[in-house]
Design a protein around this motif. Structure first.
Motif, PDB file in Angstrom:
ATOM      1  N   SER A 197       0.859  -1.189   0.000  1.00  0.00           N
ATOM      2  CA  SER A 197       0.000   0.000   0.000  1.00  0.00           C
ATOM      3  C   SER A 197       0.888   1.229   0.000  1.00  0.00           C
ATOM      4  CB  SER A 197      -0.907  -0.015   1.239  1.00  0.00           C
ATOM      5  OG  SER A 197      -1.658   1.181   1.312  1.00  0.00           O
ATOM      6  N   MET A 198       0.943   1.901  -1.150  1.00  0.00           N
ATOM      7  CA  MET A 198       1.793   3.096  -1.255  1.00  0.00           C
ATOM      8  C   MET A 198       1.300   3.958  -2.402  1.00  0.00           C
ATOM      9  SD  MET A 198       5.277   1.126  -2.512  1.00  0.00           S
ATOM     10  CE  MET A 198       5.450   0.516  -4.209  1.00  0.00           C
ATOM     11  N   GLY A 199       1.467   5.285  -2.220  1.00  0.00           N
ATOM     12  CA  GLY A 199       1.013   6.231  -3.236  1.00  0.00           C
ATOM     13  C   GLY A 199      -0.238   6.949  -2.781  1.00  0.00           C
ATOM     14  N   MET A 200      -0.199   8.297  -2.862  1.00  0.00           N
ATOM     15  CA  MET A 200      -1.334   9.144  -2.502  1.00  0.00           C
ATOM     16  C   MET A 200      -1.571  10.109  -3.668  1.00  0.00           C
ATOM     17  SD  MET A 200      -0.256   9.587   1.503  1.00  0.00           S
ATOM     18  CE  MET A 200      -0.012  11.327   1.403  1.00  0.00           C
ATOM     19  N   SER A 201      -2.339  11.173  -3.441  1.00  0.00           N
ATOM     20  CA  SER A 201      -2.675  12.064  -4.560  1.00  0.00           C
ATOM     21  C   SER A 201      -1.439  12.536  -5.326  1.00  0.00           C
ATOM     22  CB  SER A 201      -3.460  13.279  -4.048  1.00  0.00           C
ATOM     23  OG  SER A 201      -4.734  12.874  -3.606  1.00  0.00           O
ATOM     24  N   PRO A 205       0.595   7.509  -9.420  1.00  0.00           N
ATOM     25  CA  PRO A 205       1.016   6.841 -10.659  1.00  0.00           C
ATOM     26  C   PRO A 205       2.436   6.269 -10.556  1.00  0.00           C
ATOM     27  CG  PRO A 205      -0.072   8.934 -11.153  1.00  0.00           C
ATOM     28  CD  PRO A 205       0.195   8.923  -9.669  1.00  0.00           C
ATOM     29  N   VAL A 206       3.314   6.982  -9.862  1.00  0.00           N
ATOM     30  CA  VAL A 206       4.686   6.489  -9.686  1.00  0.00           C
ATOM     31  C   VAL A 206       4.686   5.251  -8.781  1.00  0.00           C
ATOM     32  CG1 VAL A 206       6.903   7.059  -8.615  1.00  0.00           C
ATOM     33  CG2 VAL A 206       5.807   8.692 -10.154  1.00  0.00           C
ATOM     34  N   ALA A 207       3.850   5.270  -7.739  1.00  0.00           N
ATOM     35  CA  ALA A 207       3.749   4.107  -6.852  1.00  0.00           C
ATOM     36  C   ALA A 207       3.283   2.878  -7.639  1.00  0.00           C
ATOM     37  CB  ALA A 207       2.796   4.404  -5.694  1.00  0.00           C
ATOM     38  N   GLY A 218      -6.914  10.727  -1.436  1.00  0.00           N
ATOM     39  CA  GLY A 218      -7.917  11.561  -0.780  1.00  0.00           C
ATOM     40  C   GLY A 218      -8.212  12.819  -1.570  1.00  0.00           C
ATOM     41  N   THR A 219      -7.280  13.780  -1.539  1.00  0.00           N
ATOM     42  CA  THR A 219      -7.494  15.102  -2.116  1.00  0.00           C
ATOM     43  C   THR A 219      -7.916  15.067  -3.588  1.00  0.00           C
ATOM     44  OG1 THR A 219      -5.791  15.859  -0.595  1.00  0.00           O
ATOM     45  CG2 THR A 219      -6.437  17.377  -2.343  1.00  0.00           C
TER      46      THR A 219
END
Ligand SMILES: *Cc1c(COP(=O)(O)O)cnc(C)c1O
Length: 228
Positions: A197-201, A205-207, A218-219
């Protein structure tokens, strides 16, 4: 279409696009819509577009929302105090932020009493940041061994929250490191762990390029969060 619906569908498209670019099956990445501080109405609107997985940081806020929509799959993604273990058992499809002995012991006890099992991820403090929770990389193997001794807990993988940086290329090395920690853990323990589980707003895409199976956004879905 509402702005919220447009943002959500755009994120879904970006997840698909990142999978295509990485040569991955689009079903290999689960999108968790991080709804902290956002009202239940917004969650319901996104759920109506087909979204099933939602992430919350604060247990009290999460429990109120879960009571309204117990049919959705809820992820606990913030630090959980061990005294909350009793209240959360059976409510979350995945606890992503297990990282302390005290929570481990409480979850072991409460799941056993309730006669249920709980899927968990171990949170790794990948940037070794003072203010962040999570296990340090060298603590991972002994901690994972303790989790494996608990028959009612199911170890499903690792989660991280790298140092905040708006340039995803600066975050990429942390994603690479988390993946390598997972591979090492699998080798050491002789098992396979399905989730990273990795990568946020700012960087999902890189994650995905680096092997994320869960991204927590979220955002980009719900818009900016009002201060608490
Ligand atoms: C708030 C939060 C997110 C979502 O962050 P955005 O930048 O709004 O996408 C993801 N993971 C964790 C652990 C969070 O606390």
């Amino acid at each position: 279409m509402s702005e919220l619906a447009e943002r959500y569908l755009k994120v879904k498209e970006r997840v698909r696009e990142a999978c295509r670019k990485a040569g991955r099956d689009e079903n290999s990445v689960k999108l968790v819509a991080v709804s902290k501080f956002h009202p239940i109405e917004a969650i319901i609107e996104v759920a109506e577009l087909g979204q099933k997985e939602f992430g919350e940081n604060y247990i009290q806020e999460a429990l109120e929302k879960i009571a309204v929509r117990p049919d959705l799959n809820w992820h606990a993604i913030g630090p959980v105090q061990s005294k909350k273990a009793k209240e959360i058992v059976g409510k979350f499809s995945l606890i992503e932020s297990l990282a302390t002995d005290s929570l481990l012991q409480e979850l072991a006890k409460r799941t056993k009493n309730a006669g249920c099992t709980q899927d968990v991820l171990l949170q790794v403090n990948i940037g070794r940041e003072e203010q962040k929770s999570g296990l340090l990389p060298e603590e991972l193997i002994p901690f994972a061994q303790k989790v494996l001794e608990v028959p009612t807990l199911k170890l499903c993988g690792l989660m991280c929250l790298p140092p905040l940086d708006l340039n995803p290329e600066h975050t990429r090395p942390y994603f690479v490191e988390l993946r390598s920690l997972k591979e090492n853990l699998e080798k050491e323990l002789g098992l396979s762990l399905p989730h990273l589980s990795m990568g946020m707003s700012a960087d999902f895409p890189v994650a995905i390029e680096e092997g994320a199976t869960i991204v927590r956004v979220g955002t980009d879905i719900f818009g900016p969060r009002a201060p608490r």
